[in-house]
Design a protein around this motif. Sequence first.
Motif, PDB file in Angstrom:
ATOM      1  N   LEU A  30       0.819  -1.206   0.000  1.00  7.87           N
ATOM      2  CA  LEU A  30       0.000   0.000   0.000  1.00  7.87           C
ATOM      3  C   LEU A  30       0.857   1.262   0.000  1.00  7.87           C
ATOM      4  O   LEU A  30       0.343   2.359  -0.185  1.00  7.87           O
ATOM      5  N   GLY A  31       2.155   1.073   0.267  1.00 10.96           N
ATOM      6  CA  GLY A  31       3.046   2.228   0.340  1.00 10.96           C
ATOM      7  C   GLY A  31       2.695   3.146   1.487  1.00 10.96           C
ATOM      8  O   GLY A  31       2.668   4.358   1.337  1.00 10.96           O
ATOM      9  N   THR A  32       2.425   2.551   2.645  1.00  9.36           N
ATOM     10  CA  THR A  32       2.036   3.394   3.775  1.00  9.36           C
ATOM     11  C   THR A  32       2.479   2.741   5.074  1.00  9.36           C
ATOM     12  O   THR A  32       3.084   1.656   5.067  1.00  9.36           O
ATOM     13  N   ASN A  35       0.251   4.026  11.094  1.00 10.15           N
ATOM     14  CA  ASN A  35      -0.439   5.189  11.657  1.00 10.15           C
ATOM     15  C   ASN A  35      -1.184   5.999  10.597  1.00 10.15           C
ATOM     16  O   ASN A  35      -1.898   6.930  10.917  1.00 10.15           O
ATOM     17  N   LYS A  36      -0.996   5.645   9.315  1.00  9.76           N
ATOM     18  CA  LYS A  36      -1.702   6.384   8.269  1.00  9.76           C
ATOM     19  C   LYS A  36      -2.919   5.636   7.734  1.00  9.76           C
ATOM     20  O   LYS A  36      -3.558   6.063   6.789  1.00  9.76           O
ATOM     21  N   LEU A  37      -3.220   4.513   8.359  1.00  6.46           N
ATOM     22  CA  LEU A  37      -4.388   3.743   7.934  1.00  6.46           C
ATOM     23  C   LEU A  37      -5.659   4.354   8.523  1.00  6.46           C
ATOM     24  O   LEU A  37      -5.612   4.988   9.570  1.00  6.46           O
ATOM     25  N   PRO A  38      -6.793   4.142   7.877  1.00 10.61           N
ATOM     26  CA  PRO A  38      -8.052   4.503   8.522  1.00 10.61           C
ATOM     27  C   PRO A  38      -8.246   3.637   9.772  1.00 10.61           C
ATOM     28  O   PRO A  38      -7.673   2.561   9.859  1.00 10.61           O
TER      29      PRO A  38
END
Lengths: 84, 888
Positions: A30-32, A35-38
Amino acid sequence: MGSLNVMKHAMVPVHRLVPENEEEKILESLGTSKNKLPKILKSDPAVEQLIEISGDIKEGRMVEIERESPTAGISKAYRLVVKR
Amino acid sequence: MMRKGISKRVGSITFSYMSPEEIRKLSATKIITPDTYDDDGFPIDMGLMDTHLGVIEPGLRCKTCGGRVDQCSGHFGNIELAMPVIHVGYVKEIKKLLRSTCCECGRILMTDEEREEYISSIKHLKHLGGDSLDMRALTKKISFTAQKSSVCPHCEAPQLKIMLDKPTTFREDSRKLTPKEVRVRMERIPDRDLIPMGMNPDVVRPEWLILKVLLVPPVTVRPSITLESGDRSEDDLTHKLVDILRINQRLRDNRDIGSPQLIVEDLWDLLQYHVTTYFDNQTSGIPPARHRSGRTLKTLIQRLKGKDGRFRQNLSGKRVNFSARTVISPDPWLSINQVGVPMRAARELTVPMKVTTENIEVIREMVLKGPEPFDRGKYVPGVNYIIRTDGRRIRLTETNAETVAEKLEIGFTVERGLMEGDVVLFNRQPSLHRMSMMAHEVKIVPGKTFRMNLAVCPPYNADFDGDEMNLHILQSEESRAEAKVMMMVQEHILSPRFGGPIIGAIQDHITGLFFLTYQNPLFTRREVVSIFSNLVIEKYPESVTLDDERMWRGKDIFSTFLPEDLNTEFSSSICENCDVCKGIECDKDAFVVIEDGKLLSGTIDESAVGAFKGQIVDKIARDFGTDSARLFIDRITRLALGVITLKGFTTSIEDEDVPREAKKQIKDILLEAEDEVRKLAQSYNDGELEEMPGRTLKETLEVMAMQRMGKARDNAGKIASKHLGMGNNAVKMARTGARASMLNLTQMAAALGQQAIRGERPSRGYEERTLSHFKRGELGAEARGFVKSSYKDGLNPVEYFFHSMGGREGLVDTAVRTSRSGYMQRRLINALEDLMVYADESVRNPADTIIQFKYGEDGVDPMRSIKGKAIDMDDIITDLKAFKRGGK
């Protein structure tokens, strides 16, 4: 009397607890980062149902939601479990 | 321009409260006198207009920085308050702090262990990427738990309930707490106890929430204006500061001479009032401070808040230069991506041109011609301004043109007037979607109005009953390039709103093409020449020879404008949805088949070329590119106008005439329906009606009556339409989708039918009846808003009244709907404005958190989708059929 199993409802998409060893791979694809997930609440009925199946889910675990869509076939979304 | 190297970068910004020390440090001067100017009109030292605070009059110099009006942006001053007062903006925080700390020792009302646990939970939330909203919710919860304890766990002092008397008075069990006492309590709270309550002790102390020193904004923030009479008029903020200073002085004097406590307290309250209204003059619970004229003062909060506040008025939206606004009018001779700009506007609006070695001679030539050149009476762009390398602007006039042209140098910027072909933005408010602002090419036209092609009316939702539109001139090469690629009208033929064309033929265009193609009529040579004289054509239509005369078929003429390898089939708007569709064999000519760019059958109407529906437009835009689609629309609309000009077209009230027998039939149908409803009401009254599932008896009656009345109108309409055939112009318009609908015609020719209020038959007005003409409890059709008359016959007074009720509801609904949807849209825009789709198709916000893993969960661009779907199987099949036939 058991309580309602929301997961069995037609309108509730499939929720799956992501095994910890898969997390990194998914995040990378996902390239993330986590802490940046919903977010999804631990008290969310779907998560509560997952807890019933697989035992306690700690904050910071990931849940995969698989939705069927007429245009996309199957679309996957991820949520980070948090406590309020 | 060269980009200067960036040596420093803002890593983070912290917002905090200001400490009294900080205010004093920031202050250029202390303000003590409420007076502003002396008798000579000079600012008084240590007064509100002290020149230490900056200057607003030309000629004076700022005493702090020495700058003149345009150099010095002003400096802050300060007022030392005689007694502390509460800051209205912070009462909520103060209340929270007072309630969750001990009244004796100032400690937070929880044990040290609990405190540490909460501190770590805050840290954890930060770690998990919680934003300020999550943080606020958490600290609010923590404070709330602390407030619950009635005894301090540290000193065991019992806690009394702190109440807030809006807006600024705190009470502890009905005893008033003075701001001074509150401040003392704030001072007692230890640093570490602040963290669980959401304050960062490194940057803030709670006692700063109570004001001891007031910051005075620079005079440049509250300039006074000199009226024509020579009188000075001060800004509202200055007025308020004068009030504060006066009371502050009186309070200090009274306190110092030892006046009675009552007087001091009254003055203290008054000071609190003035300081409160200075911040927010709409604080609930206190009367707003007023100007002598009775106008409420516009103080600090009022400057920022709401539609007229700084944010919405001056920051989110601004007035701009290089723009024009005027009435619009139609011009079918323009292409859809052109806009007609009147000469006067074109002279005033400018485009900057940089002078380079390549263009210096050309530009010199232009400058030489002056600001308003003509070439044999035709418009030629002039030059209005020349901007030199040092930034000086020179206005070009007839007289100085020659000298300025000589001095022209490389690096100058020349502002020339508009030229044909310039790319400009054209806009109509309300700008509800992206098509409300599109790029057009300029065409200079006579007159005073902007002109546009009729096919772009739907995206702008424009008509010509006095609508005005705005024009913006792009000022840089980048913006022009971007607008040309992304904003040109042709790029918006397909709408992202529903994945179909929003630009296409309207009204007369559709009627015209209907005349051209319906039943494939023949045209003589003269007629074809007349039609084609409207446009430039590349190829000629095939002709047929009948009785030794060369004739042309309408469908062949239309086919001239179709791309050669276009294949498609669909049913026309005039299709009657027969039980068995005969397809290409349709005897109503309602099934369109296009093979290899030849229209073989079917009528071209709304569903072929219309805005919102046009399937041919859709297919061309998708498969042959936006440029072909633009050309197609330009040509067929002109073609249509050629045809309709030739044929002539009119409609009148006679079009709604129906034969006497039909009138009779309609009347019978309506009377029969009325009779049935009467029977229904009768059986309801006799208690013989059976309830429908989930409905009461009354509801059942109403639903059945509504259904019956609806059916009556439909049947009446059917009778009417039987007598209104395709030979009728009004019917032609309705059936082809050019204008109006069959329902409209039915209402004109047959009957209006049942009027509805909130989806039900009208039922209110008088006691148990709608109008005093009826008996109480009457439930028949007539008494409940059934209109038997048609618009053409005219309504009787009772019918007229019911019709007005329905009409009023419609008006109210639109008014309510627009304001409500406007507000909803505003909130959506504010919430979504800075989300972005990234290269991996994920939607993220500026903090890089993911909103959607794939745009719309399927990654489909709605503009390129086919009615919202990713692919259109039917379309692929027709293409394959064409391929099998031996096409490309």
